[in-house]
Design an enzyme around this catalytic site. Structure first.
Site, PDB file in Angstrom:
ATOM      1  N   ARG A  80      -8.882  -9.641  -2.650  1.00  0.00           N
ATOM      2  CA  ARG A  80      -7.958  -8.550  -2.955  1.00  0.00           C
ATOM      3  C   ARG A  80      -8.500  -7.790  -4.164  1.00  0.00           C
ATOM      4  O   ARG A  80      -8.673  -8.376  -5.229  1.00  0.00           O
ATOM      5  CB  ARG A  80      -6.567  -9.119  -3.243  1.00  0.00           C
ATOM      6  CG  ARG A  80      -5.592  -8.094  -3.764  1.00  0.00           C
ATOM      7  CD  ARG A  80      -4.172  -8.664  -3.924  1.00  0.00           C
ATOM      8  NE  ARG A  80      -3.320  -7.614  -4.451  1.00  0.00           N
ATOM      9  CZ  ARG A  80      -2.790  -7.612  -5.674  1.00  0.00           C
ATOM     10  NH1 ARG A  80      -2.985  -8.624  -6.499  1.00  0.00           N
ATOM     11  NH2 ARG A  80      -2.061  -6.598  -6.085  1.00  0.00           N
ATOM     12  N   HIS A 124      -3.116  -0.012  -8.888  1.00  0.00           N
ATOM     13  CA  HIS A 124      -2.946  -1.131  -9.820  1.00  0.00           C
ATOM     14  C   HIS A 124      -2.985  -0.534 -11.236  1.00  0.00           C
ATOM     15  O   HIS A 124      -3.838  -0.873 -12.055  1.00  0.00           O
ATOM     16  CB  HIS A 124      -4.038  -2.178  -9.590  1.00  0.00           C
ATOM     17  CG  HIS A 124      -3.706  -3.546 -10.115  1.00  0.00           C
ATOM     18  ND1 HIS A 124      -3.748  -4.689  -9.332  1.00  0.00           N
ATOM     19  CD2 HIS A 124      -3.339  -3.974 -11.343  1.00  0.00           C
ATOM     20  CE1 HIS A 124      -3.431  -5.750 -10.071  1.00  0.00           C
ATOM     21  NE2 HIS A 124      -3.181  -5.337 -11.301  1.00  0.00           N
ATOM     22  N   GLU A 169       2.881  -4.500  -8.497  1.00  0.00           N
ATOM     23  CA  GLU A 169       3.866  -4.729  -9.556  1.00  0.00           C
ATOM     24  C   GLU A 169       4.407  -3.427 -10.146  1.00  0.00           C
ATOM     25  O   GLU A 169       4.192  -3.132 -11.331  1.00  0.00           O
ATOM     26  CB  GLU A 169       3.276  -5.600 -10.669  1.00  0.00           C
ATOM     27  CG  GLU A 169       2.820  -6.960 -10.199  1.00  0.00           C
ATOM     28  CD  GLU A 169       2.504  -7.926 -11.349  1.00  0.00           C
ATOM     29  OE1 GLU A 169       2.589  -7.508 -12.509  1.00  0.00           O
ATOM     30  OE2 GLU A 169       2.194  -9.087 -11.073  1.00  0.00           O
ATOM     31  N   ASN A 295       3.604 -11.730  -6.415  1.00  0.00           N
ATOM     32  CA  ASN A 295       2.865 -12.266  -7.562  1.00  0.00           C
ATOM     33  C   ASN A 295       3.829 -13.135  -8.341  1.00  0.00           C
ATOM     34  O   ASN A 295       4.931 -12.699  -8.690  1.00  0.00           O
ATOM     35  CB  ASN A 295       2.377 -11.144  -8.492  1.00  0.00           C
ATOM     36  CG  ASN A 295       1.306 -10.280  -7.844  1.00  0.00           C
ATOM     37  OD1 ASN A 295       0.835 -10.559  -6.750  1.00  0.00           O
ATOM     38  ND2 ASN A 295       0.919  -9.229  -8.545  1.00  0.00           N
ATOM     39  N   TYR A 297       4.048 -15.878 -11.691  1.00  0.00           N
ATOM     40  CA  TYR A 297       3.435 -16.586 -12.822  1.00  0.00           C
ATOM     41  C   TYR A 297       4.400 -17.547 -13.508  1.00  0.00           C
ATOM     42  O   TYR A 297       4.040 -18.659 -13.848  1.00  0.00           O
ATOM     43  CB  TYR A 297       2.898 -15.578 -13.846  1.00  0.00           C
ATOM     44  CG  TYR A 297       1.688 -14.831 -13.338  1.00  0.00           C
ATOM     45  CD1 TYR A 297       0.415 -15.377 -13.451  1.00  0.00           C
ATOM     46  CD2 TYR A 297       1.819 -13.604 -12.695  1.00  0.00           C
ATOM     47  CE1 TYR A 297      -0.704 -14.717 -12.961  1.00  0.00           C
ATOM     48  CE2 TYR A 297       0.710 -12.937 -12.202  1.00  0.00           C
ATOM     49  CZ  TYR A 297      -0.548 -13.494 -12.335  1.00  0.00           C
ATOM     50  OH  TYR A 297      -1.643 -12.844 -11.831  1.00  0.00           O
ATOM     51  N   GLU A 365      -0.903 -12.935  -6.153  1.00  0.00           N
ATOM     52  CA  GLU A 365      -1.429 -13.392  -7.448  1.00  0.00           C
ATOM     53  C   GLU A 365      -0.694 -14.651  -7.866  1.00  0.00           C
ATOM     54  O   GLU A 365       0.536 -14.727  -7.748  1.00  0.00           O
ATOM     55  CB  GLU A 365      -1.230 -12.358  -8.573  1.00  0.00           C
ATOM     56  CG  GLU A 365      -2.070 -11.120  -8.438  1.00  0.00           C
ATOM     57  CD  GLU A 365      -1.858 -10.126  -9.586  1.00  0.00           C
ATOM     58  OE1 GLU A 365      -1.481 -10.540 -10.705  1.00  0.00           O
ATOM     59  OE2 GLU A 365      -2.072  -8.923  -9.338  1.00  0.00           O
TER      60      GLU A 365
HETATM   61  C1  FCB Z   1      -0.242  -9.309 -13.353  1.00  0.00           C
HETATM   62  C2  FCB Z   1      -1.171  -8.158 -13.058  1.00  0.00           C
HETATM   63  C3  FCB Z   1      -2.630  -8.510 -13.166  1.00  0.00           C
HETATM   64  C4  FCB Z   1      -2.880  -9.446 -14.328  1.00  0.00           C
HETATM   65  C5  FCB Z   1      -1.981 -10.638 -14.243  1.00  0.00           C
HETATM   66  C6  FCB Z   1      -2.212 -11.667 -15.327  1.00  0.00           C
HETATM   67  O1  FCB Z   1       0.948  -8.823 -13.865  1.00  0.00           O
HETATM   68  O2  FCB Z   1      -0.940  -7.645 -11.775  1.00  0.00           O
HETATM   69  O3  FCB Z   1      -3.372  -7.323 -13.271  1.00  0.00           O
HETATM   70  O4  FCB Z   1      -2.734  -8.762 -15.517  1.00  0.00           O
HETATM   71  O5  FCB Z   1      -0.648 -10.222 -14.314  1.00  0.00           O
END
Ligand code: FCB
Length: 462
Positions: A80, A124, A169, A295, A297, A365
């Site tokens: 990607r 992006h 995002e 995505n 985290y 992500e």
């Molecule tokens: C996300 C973004 C990516 C990177 C990661 C850590 O928010 O899409 O570009 O910065 O976090």
């Protein structure tokens, strides 16, 4: 005794890694590329850590052959990447730049030579500066120019690239860029943020329509970054704050895309801030799509804060306060982000339950920043392997509960330019020495190759 059993993913599950143009390419003045908002922002004093910028980054612009060969060595099945709008349309509208388009066409050919499925993101965050100069995504015309750009790329790459996402995002671009001011273009203006949140979704809908008109058989999606929102610590965060952050961060995007409406409670809270939303827009936003990218985290942990502090944080990533150094090492990554894999499962199950028309999901992500040194040619990043193991198990749990997930992209292939935080936050499974630009696959890259080969995870012993 085996604490975590071996697990397998379904046949055909796609394994990949992700990057973004401004974070890796460099070559910002080459091949006819013109500046984006991130060039401007990172060259403005005080905006990025150590004044760093993406002028060179990983120099992927020059090293694309070597980098694609490395992807193949690591067994990646899909990659990607994002297209820098100002490389292919330097002014953001009108004149295409065939040199820039050719660079991406070459990347795609190289990927296909190695049987790596390309997945292209159109936006992006690196908006052409020429468009920012006329109001950026605050300008009602930009969604249409975005659709023109999407159609142009479909025309040139759509014969070989099937899988596309329109936006990455959009919450971050809207709120970090226009309310918190910590990302490009660096505004602090709530009306701008809400307008940009809406105009991106409108641009998404127009682009989907324009791309389908250009070509059949494309797989079109968009990438969202939802998170569970929780209260942490004493005093607890007020319910109303939890509700509102959930609406801004999560429900706005899914309600808009999949229900064709914005959350009624937020519409009421926002009042006049919603003035960019015109009759008919939401029908355009809610075009049917083929997939949705998630995505993930960390969970967003809200504290019971003073009103001022709370409203400031509504738009920002959580910071870690009150944790000791030792705690931080165990429970947080180098970003200060908490490690909350159970929230990943919960988030995926929630969207399946709340949106019956949810299309197939790709995890576009997931990953973590840790700074581990290269010693004698080896980078032993045990904590990244642990993070990925936990999150892949959490993903598998969500799939067992019926969430239709088709693939996983680790963030990121390379250590890279982590936006306002510069080069210190290392997310790569491949270490990059930013003096020599040498690439060294970390232990996690070798581990990931084994995961891909096995289409699953080995048992982890305690
Ligand atoms: C996300 C973004 C990516 C990177 C990661 C850590 O928010 O899409 O570009 O910065 O976090």
């Amino acid at each position: 005794m085996s604490e975590r059993p071996p697990i397998e993913f379904p046949d055909g599950f796609l394994w990949g890694a992700a990057t973004a143009a401004y974070q890796i390419e460099g070559g910002v003045h080459l091949g006819g590329r013109e500046p984006s908002v991130w060039d401007t922002f990172s060259h403005t004093e005080g905006k990025t850590a150590h004044g760093e910028n993406g002028d060179v980054a990983c120099d992927h612009f020059h090293r694309v052959a070597e980098d694609v060969a490395l992807m193949a060595d690591l067994g990646l099945q899909t990659y990607r990447f994002s297209i820098a709008w100002s490389r292919v349309m330097p002014e953001g509208r009108g004149r295409p730049n065939l040199d820039g388009i050719g660079w991406y066409s070459d990347l795609v050919d190289r990927l296909l030579e190695h049987d790596i499925v390309p997945c292209a993101t159109l936006f992006h965050w690196d908006l052409p500066q020429a468009l920012e100069d006329i109001g950026g995504f605050r300008n009602r015309d930009i969604p249409n120019w975005f659709a023109d750009y999407a159609a142009l790329m479909t025309k040139h790459l759509g014969d070989r690239v099937t899988m596309w996402s329109t936006f990455n995002e959009p919450w971050c671009y809207a709120y970090l860029g226009h309310a918190a001011g910590i990302h490009a273009p660096g505004l602090r203006d709530p009306l701008a943020a809400v307008t940009v949140a809406h105009h991106q979704l409108l641009g998404h809908g127009l682009a989907v329509e324009a791309m389908r008109a250009e070509r059949n058989g494309l797989e079109l999606g968009i990438v969202i970054n939802p998170s569970p929102i929780r209260s942490e610590g004493e005093p607890p965060a007020p319910d109303d704050a939890l509700r509102r952050v959930d609406a801004i961060h999560n429900r706005w995007w899914f309600d808009g895309l999949l229900r064709g409406e914005y959350p009624p409670d937020l519409v009421e809270d926002y009042g006049d801030l919603m003035q960019a939303v015109l009759p008919g827009d939401l029908e355009q936003v809610a075009q049917p799509i083929d997939w949705i990218g998630i995505n993930y985290y960390f969970d967003i942990l809200l504290r019971g804060l003073s009103n001022d502090e709370r409203s400031r944080r509504m738009y920002a990533y959580p910071t870690v306060q009150g944790a000791t150094e030792a705690d931080q090492r165990e429970t947080h990554t180098d970003m200060g982000w908490p490690i909350t894999p159970e929230g990943f499962t919960e988030q995926l199950v929630r969207i399946k339950d709340e949106y019956p028309n949810l299309p197939p999901v790709y995890i576009t992500e997931n990953g973590c920043a840790y700074d581990d040194p290269v010693v004698d040619g080896r980078c032993a990043d045990r904590r990244r392997i642990e993070y990925l193991d936990l999150h892949l198990r959490a993903l598998h749990d969500a799939m067992s509960e019926g969430v239709d997930v088709r693939g996983f992209y680790q963030w990121s292939l390379f250590d890279n330019f982590e936006w306002a935080l510069g080069f210190d936050k290392r997310f790569g499974i491949v270490h990059v020495d930013f003096d020599t630009l040498e690439r060294t696959p970390k232990d996690s890259a070798l581990w990931y190759r084994d995961v891909i080969t096995a289409n699953g995870l080995p048992a982890v012993e305690s």
